[in-house]
Design a protein around this motif. Structure first.
Motif, PDB file in Angstrom:
ATOM      1  N   GLY A   1      -1.996  14.273 -14.027  1.00  0.00           N
ATOM      2  CA  GLY A   1      -1.753  14.971 -15.287  1.00  0.00           C
ATOM      3  C   GLY A   1      -3.098  15.518 -15.705  1.00  0.00           C
TER       4      GLY A   1
ATOM      5  N   SER B   1      -6.535  16.465 -17.662  1.00  0.00           N
ATOM      6  CA  SER B   1      -7.275  15.652 -18.629  1.00  0.00           C
ATOM      7  C   SER B   1      -6.890  16.152 -20.018  1.00  0.00           C
ATOM      8  CB  SER B   1      -8.781  15.666 -18.376  1.00  0.00           C
ATOM      9  OG  SER B   1      -9.278  16.964 -18.373  1.00  0.00           O
TER      10      SER B   1
ATOM     11  N   SER C   1     -11.077   4.241  -8.699  1.00  0.00           N
ATOM     12  CA  SER C   1     -11.673   5.377  -7.991  1.00  0.00           C
ATOM     13  C   SER C   1     -13.190   5.265  -7.971  1.00  0.00           C
ATOM     14  CB  SER C   1     -11.310   6.681  -8.700  1.00  0.00           C
ATOM     15  OG  SER C   1      -9.921   6.861  -8.701  1.00  0.00           O
TER      16      SER C   1
ATOM     17  N   ARG D   1     -19.386  11.385 -11.582  1.00  0.00           N
ATOM     18  CA  ARG D   1     -19.753  11.936 -12.895  1.00  0.00           C
ATOM     19  C   ARG D   1     -20.436  10.871 -13.747  1.00  0.00           C
ATOM     20  NH1 ARG D   1     -16.788   9.696 -16.700  1.00  0.00           N
ATOM     21  NH2 ARG D   1     -14.512   9.852 -16.786  1.00  0.00           N
TER      22      ARG D   1
ATOM     23  N   ARG E   1     -19.028   7.639 -19.462  1.00  0.00           N
ATOM     24  CA  ARG E   1     -18.863   7.936 -20.894  1.00  0.00           C
ATOM     25  C   ARG E   1     -19.081   6.658 -21.687  1.00  0.00           C
ATOM     26  NH1 ARG E   1     -13.193  10.666 -19.833  1.00  0.00           N
ATOM     27  NH2 ARG E   1     -13.828  12.681 -19.012  1.00  0.00           N
TER      28      ARG E   1
ATOM     29  N   LYS F   1     -11.907   1.420 -14.598  1.00  0.00           N
ATOM     30  CA  LYS F   1     -11.085   2.493 -14.040  1.00  0.00           C
ATOM     31  C   LYS F   1     -11.830   3.158 -12.876  1.00  0.00           C
ATOM     32  CE  LYS F   1      -8.871   6.809 -15.139  1.00  0.00           C
ATOM     33  NZ  LYS F   1      -8.789   7.960 -16.020  1.00  0.00           N
ATOM     34  N   TYR F   2     -13.135   3.217 -13.032  1.00  0.00           N
ATOM     35  CA  TYR F   2     -13.972   3.894 -12.036  1.00  0.00           C
ATOM     36  C   TYR F   2     -15.153   3.035 -11.606  1.00  0.00           C
ATOM     37  CZ  TYR F   2     -11.873   8.348 -13.712  1.00  0.00           C
ATOM     38  OH  TYR F   2     -11.027   9.376 -14.043  1.00  0.00           O
TER      39      TYR F   2
ATOM     40  N   ASN G   1     -11.784  14.635  -3.952  1.00  0.00           N
ATOM     41  CA  ASN G   1     -11.807  16.014  -4.430  1.00  0.00           C
ATOM     42  C   ASN G   1     -13.051  16.227  -5.284  1.00  0.00           C
ATOM     43  OD1 ASN G   1     -10.655  18.604  -4.757  1.00  0.00           O
ATOM     44  ND2 ASN G   1      -9.844  18.034  -6.749  1.00  0.00           N
TER      45      ASN G   1
ATOM     46  N   PHE H   1     -14.100  17.721  -8.782  1.00  0.00           N
ATOM     47  CA  PHE H   1     -13.489  18.131 -10.055  1.00  0.00           C
ATOM     48  C   PHE H   1     -14.611  18.427 -11.046  1.00  0.00           C
ATOM     49  CE2 PHE H   1     -11.747  17.361 -14.273  1.00  0.00           C
ATOM     50  CZ  PHE H   1     -10.543  18.038 -14.225  1.00  0.00           C
TER      51      PHE H   1
ATOM     52  N   TYR I   1     -14.599  12.817  -6.910  1.00  0.00           N
ATOM     53  CA  TYR I   1     -13.678  11.748  -7.320  1.00  0.00           C
ATOM     54  C   TYR I   1     -12.924  11.339  -6.052  1.00  0.00           C
ATOM     55  CZ  TYR I   1     -14.076  13.255 -12.249  1.00  0.00           C
ATOM     56  OH  TYR I   1     -14.516  13.590 -13.504  1.00  0.00           O
ATOM     57  N   GLY I   2     -12.849  10.037  -5.748  1.00  0.00           N
ATOM     58  CA  GLY I   2     -12.146   9.647  -4.534  1.00  0.00           C
ATOM     59  C   GLY I   2     -11.490   8.281  -4.636  1.00  0.00           C
TER      60      GLY I   2
ATOM     61  N   GLU J   1      -4.339   6.996  -9.621  1.00  0.00           N
ATOM     62  CA  GLU J   1      -4.386   8.125 -10.548  1.00  0.00           C
ATOM     63  C   GLU J   1      -5.353   9.162 -10.011  1.00  0.00           C
ATOM     64  OE1 GLU J   1      -6.025   7.864 -14.683  1.00  0.00           O
ATOM     65  OE2 GLU J   1      -6.339   9.848 -13.812  1.00  0.00           O
TER      66      GLU J   1
ATOM     67  N   ASP K   1      -6.071  13.733  -9.208  1.00  0.00           N
ATOM     68  CA  ASP K   1      -5.718  15.096  -9.604  1.00  0.00           C
ATOM     69  C   ASP K   1      -4.723  15.677  -8.582  1.00  0.00           C
ATOM     70  OD1 ASP K   1      -7.408  15.471  -7.432  1.00  0.00           O
ATOM     71  OD2 ASP K   1      -8.006  17.431  -8.161  1.00  0.00           O
TER      72      ASP K   1
ATOM     73  N   GLY L   1      -5.803  15.635  -4.870  1.00  0.00           N
ATOM     74  CA  GLY L   1      -5.761  14.274  -4.318  1.00  0.00           C
ATOM     75  C   GLY L   1      -4.320  13.860  -4.043  1.00  0.00           C
TER      76      GLY L   1
ATOM     77  N   ARG M   1     -12.348  22.312 -18.006  1.00  0.00           N
ATOM     78  CA  ARG M   1     -11.238  21.358 -17.911  1.00  0.00           C
ATOM     79  C   ARG M   1      -9.915  22.023 -18.312  1.00  0.00           C
ATOM     80  NH1 ARG M   1     -11.940  15.654 -17.626  1.00  0.00           N
ATOM     81  NH2 ARG M   1     -14.074  15.190 -17.032  1.00  0.00           N
TER      82      ARG M   1
HETATM   83  P1  5GP Z   1     -11.953  12.291 -15.891  1.00  0.00           P
HETATM   84  O1  5GP Z   1     -13.336  12.837 -15.619  1.00  0.00           O
HETATM   85  O2  5GP Z   1     -11.313  12.934 -17.090  1.00  0.00           O
HETATM   86  O3  5GP Z   1     -11.940  10.800 -15.967  1.00  0.00           O
HETATM   87  O4  5GP Z   1     -11.024  12.683 -14.648  1.00  0.00           O
HETATM   88  C1  5GP Z   1     -10.931  14.020 -14.237  1.00  0.00           C
HETATM   89  C2  5GP Z   1      -9.774  14.184 -13.257  1.00  0.00           C
HETATM   90  O5  5GP Z   1     -10.017  13.472 -12.043  1.00  0.00           O
HETATM   91  C3  5GP Z   1      -8.440  13.672 -13.781  1.00  0.00           C
HETATM   92  O6  5GP Z   1      -7.457  14.661 -13.500  1.00  0.00           O
HETATM   93  C4  5GP Z   1      -8.192  12.430 -12.961  1.00  0.00           C
HETATM   94  O7  5GP Z   1      -6.814  12.178 -12.779  1.00  0.00           O
HETATM   95  C5  5GP Z   1      -8.841  12.802 -11.661  1.00  0.00           C
HETATM   96  N1  5GP Z   1      -9.181  11.631 -10.831  1.00  0.00           N
HETATM   97  C6  5GP Z   1      -9.505  10.386 -11.224  1.00  0.00           C
HETATM   98  N2  5GP Z   1      -9.742   9.606 -10.169  1.00  0.00           N
HETATM   99  C7  5GP Z   1      -9.548  10.378  -9.063  1.00  0.00           C
HETATM  100  C8  5GP Z   1      -9.621  10.128  -7.655  1.00  0.00           C
HETATM  101  O8  5GP Z   1      -9.898   9.039  -7.179  1.00  0.00           O
HETATM  102  N3  5GP Z   1      -9.350  11.187  -6.847  1.00  0.00           N
HETATM  103  C9  5GP Z   1      -9.024  12.416  -7.314  1.00  0.00           C
HETATM  104  N4  5GP Z   1      -8.741  13.367  -6.413  1.00  0.00           N
HETATM  105  N5  5GP Z   1      -8.940  12.687  -8.628  1.00  0.00           N
HETATM  106  C10 5GP Z   1      -9.196  11.671  -9.493  1.00  0.00           C
END
Ligand code: 5GP
Length: 203
Positions: A11, A13, A36, A40, A43, A51-52, A73, A75, A80-81, A100, A102, A105, A147
Motif C-alpha cells: 500500500g 506510504s 526488512s 534509509r 525516523r 519493523k526494519y 527494491n 524506493f 529496501y529488502g 510488507e 512495495d 517487491g 512519495r
Molecule cells: P517507508 O520508508 O515509508 O517505511 O517505506 C517505503 C516503502 O517501502 C513502503 O511502500 C513499504 O511498504 C516498502 N517496503 C518496506 N519494506 C520493504 C521491503 O523489504 N522490500 C520492498 N521491496 N519494499 C519494502
C-alpha cells in the motif's frame, strides 16, 4: 504439520498500513512478521529491529551478492529488502508470515512463491493520502512529492493483488484483513495432510 503461508501486504506510504498492521498483530499475535533490511535514515519514532533493520548500502549490497534476499527494491533513493532465511524458516515451521513490501517487491515474491496471498491497502482518496503524508512531518517537501508520485504508480498496480482493502475505517479494515487470513487457512491445500490421513485410515 502443514506449511505456513506467506501474506504479502502493500500500500502506498500514507495509506495507513502501519497502524493497520499494528492492530492486526494485536488481533492475531500468532502471525510472524518479516523484518526488512533498509538503508534509509531511521525516523524518530522507529526502533531498530522492530519493523526494519537499518543497515549501510555496503551491507545491503553484500546481501544482494550473497543471494540472501527474497526480493529487494530501490524506493525514493534507498534500498529496501526482505531477508530470505527467516521467511523460509517460518513457512517450514508451519507459521504464517506477513511480508510488507512495495509493488515491485510484491511482484518478485509472487513470481518466486505463487502460492502466496497478496493484499493491497488503498487510502480512501488521494487527498487523504496527501494529508497523512504531510501530517507525519518526517520528510522534506521534495521527499513527500516523490512519495506521492510513487503512490500513484503503486495504486495503478493494485489490480495485481488477490485482495484490495480500503482503509477508511480502521476497525473495519483490520477485520477484513483478519478475515482474509482466516479464510486462507481453510483452503484445501492447507488441509491436505489431514485429508490424506483420514483417507489412509480407510484403506
Ligand atoms: P517507508 O520508508 O515509508 O517505511 O517505506 C517505503 C516503502 O517501502 C513502503 O511502500 C513499504 O511498504 C516498502 N517496503 C518496506 N519494506 C520493504 C521491503 O523489504 N522490500 C520492498 N521491496 N519494499 C519494502
Amino acid at each position: 504439520m502443514s506449511r505456513g503461508r506467506l501474506f504479502i501486504i502493500s500500500g502506498p506510504s500514507g495509506s495507513g498500513k502501519d497502524t493497520l498492521m499494528t492492530e492486526l498483530f494485536k488481533m492475531r499475535p500468532e502471525l510472524k512478521f518479516s523484518i526488512s533490511s533498509i538503508t534509509r535514515d531511521i525516523r524518530e519514532n522507529e526502533k531498530p529491529g522492530e519493523k526494519y533493520n537499518f543497515i549501510t548500502r555496503e551491507q545491503f549490497e553484500r546481501m544482494i551478492d550473497n543471494d540472501q534476499l527474497l526480493e529487494y527494491n530501490v524506493f525514493v533513493g534507498n534500498y529496501y529488502g526482505t531477508p530470505k532465511a527467516p521467511v523460509l524458516a517460518a513457512i517450514e515451521n508451519g507459521d504464517d508470515i506477513i511480508v510488507e513490501v512495495d509493488v515491485n517487491g510484491a511482484a518478485q515474491i509472487r513470481e518466486k512463491m505463487p502460492e502466496s496471498t497478496s493484499v493491497f491497502i488503498l487510502p480512501p482518496s488521494f487527498e487523504v493520502l496527501k494529508s497523512r503524508l504531510q501530517k507525519r512531518g518526517t520528510e522534506s517537501d521534495d521527499k513527500i512529492k516523490a512519495r506521492l508520485e510513487c503512490a500513484l504508480g503503486e495504486i495503478a498496480r493494485a489490480g495485481e493483488y488477490d485482495y484490495v482493502i480500503v482503509n477508511d475505517d480502521l476497525q473495519k479494515a483490520v477485520n477484513e484483513l483478519s478475515d482474509i487470513i482466516r479464510l486462507d487457512r481453510l483452503k484445501s491445500d492447507r488441509n491436505q495432510i489431514l485429508i490424506n490421513s483420514i483417507l489412509e485410515k480407510e484403506r
